[in-house]
Design an enzyme around this catalytic site. Structure first.
Site, mmCIF file in Angstrom:
data_model
loop_
_atom_site.group_PDB
_atom_site.id
_atom_site.type_symbol
_atom_site.label_atom_id
_atom_site.label_comp_id
_atom_site.label_asym_id
_atom_site.label_seq_id
_atom_site.Cartn_x
_atom_site.Cartn_y
_atom_site.Cartn_z
ATOM 1 N N VAL B 64 0.819 -1.225 0.000
ATOM 2 C CA VAL B 64 0.000 0.000 0.000
ATOM 3 C C VAL B 64 0.849 1.271 0.000
ATOM 4 C CG1 VAL B 64 -1.994 -1.086 1.125
ATOM 5 C CG2 VAL B 64 -0.269 0.087 2.519
ATOM 6 N N ASN B 90 -7.525 -0.611 5.897
ATOM 7 C CA ASN B 90 -7.131 -1.035 7.239
ATOM 8 C C ASN B 90 -5.616 -1.057 7.444
ATOM 9 O OD1 ASN B 90 -7.350 -2.695 9.848
ATOM 10 N ND2 ASN B 90 -6.196 -4.046 8.481
ATOM 11 N N SER B 150 -8.117 5.698 14.343
ATOM 12 C CA SER B 150 -7.702 5.269 15.693
ATOM 13 C C SER B 150 -8.187 6.289 16.712
ATOM 14 C CB SER B 150 -6.179 5.181 15.769
ATOM 15 O OG SER B 150 -5.753 5.065 17.113
ATOM 16 N N TYR B 163 2.003 8.922 14.532
ATOM 17 C CA TYR B 163 0.865 8.015 14.353
ATOM 18 C C TYR B 163 -0.452 8.793 14.452
ATOM 19 C CZ TYR B 163 -2.183 3.983 15.202
ATOM 20 O OH TYR B 163 -3.186 3.042 15.125
ATOM 21 N N ALA B 164 -0.562 9.660 15.469
ATOM 22 C CA ALA B 164 -1.785 10.442 15.664
ATOM 23 C C ALA B 164 -2.065 11.324 14.447
ATOM 24 C CB ALA B 164 -1.661 11.298 16.921
ATOM 25 N N SER B 166 -1.074 10.834 11.377
ATOM 26 C CA SER B 166 -1.449 10.000 10.222
ATOM 27 C C SER B 166 -2.897 9.513 10.340
ATOM 28 C CB SER B 166 -0.495 8.806 10.088
ATOM 29 O OG SER B 166 -0.713 7.856 11.107
ATOM 30 N N LYS B 167 -3.337 9.239 11.549
ATOM 31 C CA LYS B 167 -4.701 8.735 11.741
ATOM 32 C C LYS B 167 -5.743 9.867 11.805
ATOM 33 C CE LYS B 167 -4.147 4.238 11.817
ATOM 34 N NZ LYS B 167 -4.792 3.369 10.813
ATOM 35 N N ILE B 196 -6.878 -2.597 21.045
ATOM 36 C CA ILE B 196 -7.352 -3.860 20.464
ATOM 37 C C ILE B 196 -6.238 -4.906 20.533
ATOM 38 C CG2 ILE B 196 -8.375 -4.938 18.399
ATOM 39 C CD1 ILE B 196 -10.100 -2.639 19.588
#
Lengths: 78, 255
Positions: B64, B90, B150, B163-164, B166-167, B196
């Protein structure tokens, strides 16, 4: 010279009479060929000629003549 | 009254389906009758999942992070099925670091996987959906794009700026595409999972793990099935008037 098949696809997708579809008809030069209509036109071309176009080709498709030139890259003569 | 969600006749693509949440979404969709293209980078892992799912699944291996590979995969889908009803974005990675120690490579890899891929798959996916989302009279039948964001993308977290970011971007993409594609009958929603139980969260240090667990009101870690069931709802006609939403699936987690 715009062939009948290409002319029909353009005419139907843009909602124009076939006689208005000429080689020099350009994207965004008429209200019927705006960005929304462009994506409808792309879908119609893809369905008719059984090909999925690259994004760059969609962006470059600035006229009827250019559309024919782009389709030629995919071995489609029209 | 029993409500059974039936995806028979629908074609779905799930990215990052080799394991964890993606694999579970593929399982739930296949059980509901959809034909599922499962994506990952490792063809053999995908083959194993497809064997488990029987005739309702087939592998579509590509990275991806590679826009060219995405394009080629969708061209293959176009030739093979000319149909896509459900796209689940996903695929994702988690790579924590304090802001002073974030590398360029980390930023590029995280955004390429978690964010840019969503734009490229949605671009090609929505074009395919616009074909399959119309009936013979030209009326919209509907397609569904489901982006896995997320809880961190909504509220942020210490050590997770990349990460934050990007989400959070995935949420912006979701809300914009929902508006742009609604007229074509394509719904676009996001799921914001909390904590999760996956390979990704098992790499978290023990003290952080305990801290996260203590912040969950429902006092249990979420399962991939919790996310897959929400994806199933969003993919189905039960959600036919739901678009532009971000659904938290986090057991009441507070960060």
């Amino acid at each position: 010279m715009t062939t009948e098949r290409l002319k029909v696809v353009f005419a139907e997708a843009l909602g124009l009479p076939a006689e208005k579809i000429t080689d020099d008809l350009a994207y965004n030069s008429i209200k019927e060929w705006d960005s929304t209509a462009h994506m409808i036109l792309v879908a119609a071309l893809e369905d008719t000629f059984d090909v999925m176009l690259d994004t760059d080709d969609i962006i470059d498709m600035s006229s009827v003549a250019k559309a024919r030139e782009i389709l030629k890259k995919y071995d489609i003569e029209c | 009254m029993t409500i059974q969600i039936d995806l028979t006749g629908k074609v779905a693509l799930v990215t990052g389906a080799s394991r964890g949440i993606g694999a579970e979404i593929a399982r739930v969709f296949a059980r509901a009758g959809a034909h599922v293209f499962v994506n990952g980078r490792n063809e053999q892992t995908l083959q194993e999942l497809c064997s488990e799912l029987g005739g309702n699944a087939e592998p579509l291996a590509f990275d991806v992070c590679d826009p060219k590979a995405i394009k080629e995969a969708f061209q293959k889908l176009f030739k093979q099925t000319k149909q896509l009803d459900i796209l689940v974005n996903n695929a994702g990675i988690l790579d924590d670091a304090l802001i002073g120690m974030v590398t360029e490579a980390q930023v590029e890899r995280t955004f390429a996987t978690n964010t840019f891929s969503v734009l490229y798959t949605s671009q090609y996916g929505s074009r395919l959906m616009q074909r399959s989302s119309r009936d013979s009279s030209g009326n919209a039948k509907g397609g569904s794009i489901i982006n896995v964001s997320s809880i961190i993308g909504r509220v942020g977290n210490h050590g997770q700026a990349v990460y934050a970011g990007s989400k959070a971007a995935v949420i912006g993409i979701t809300q914009s595409l929902a508006k742009e594609l609604a007229g074509s009958g394509i719904r676009v929603n996001a799921i914001a999972p909390g904590f999760i139980d996956t390979d990704m969260t098992r790499t978290i240090p023990e003290d952080k793990y305990k801290e996260r667990m203590s912040s969950i009101a429902m006092k249990r870690i979420g399962t991939p099935e919790d996310i897959a069931n929400t994806a199933l709802f969003l993919a189905s006609d039960l959600a036919s008037y739901v678009t532009g939403q971000v659904i938290g699936v986090d057991g009441g987690m507070l960060i």
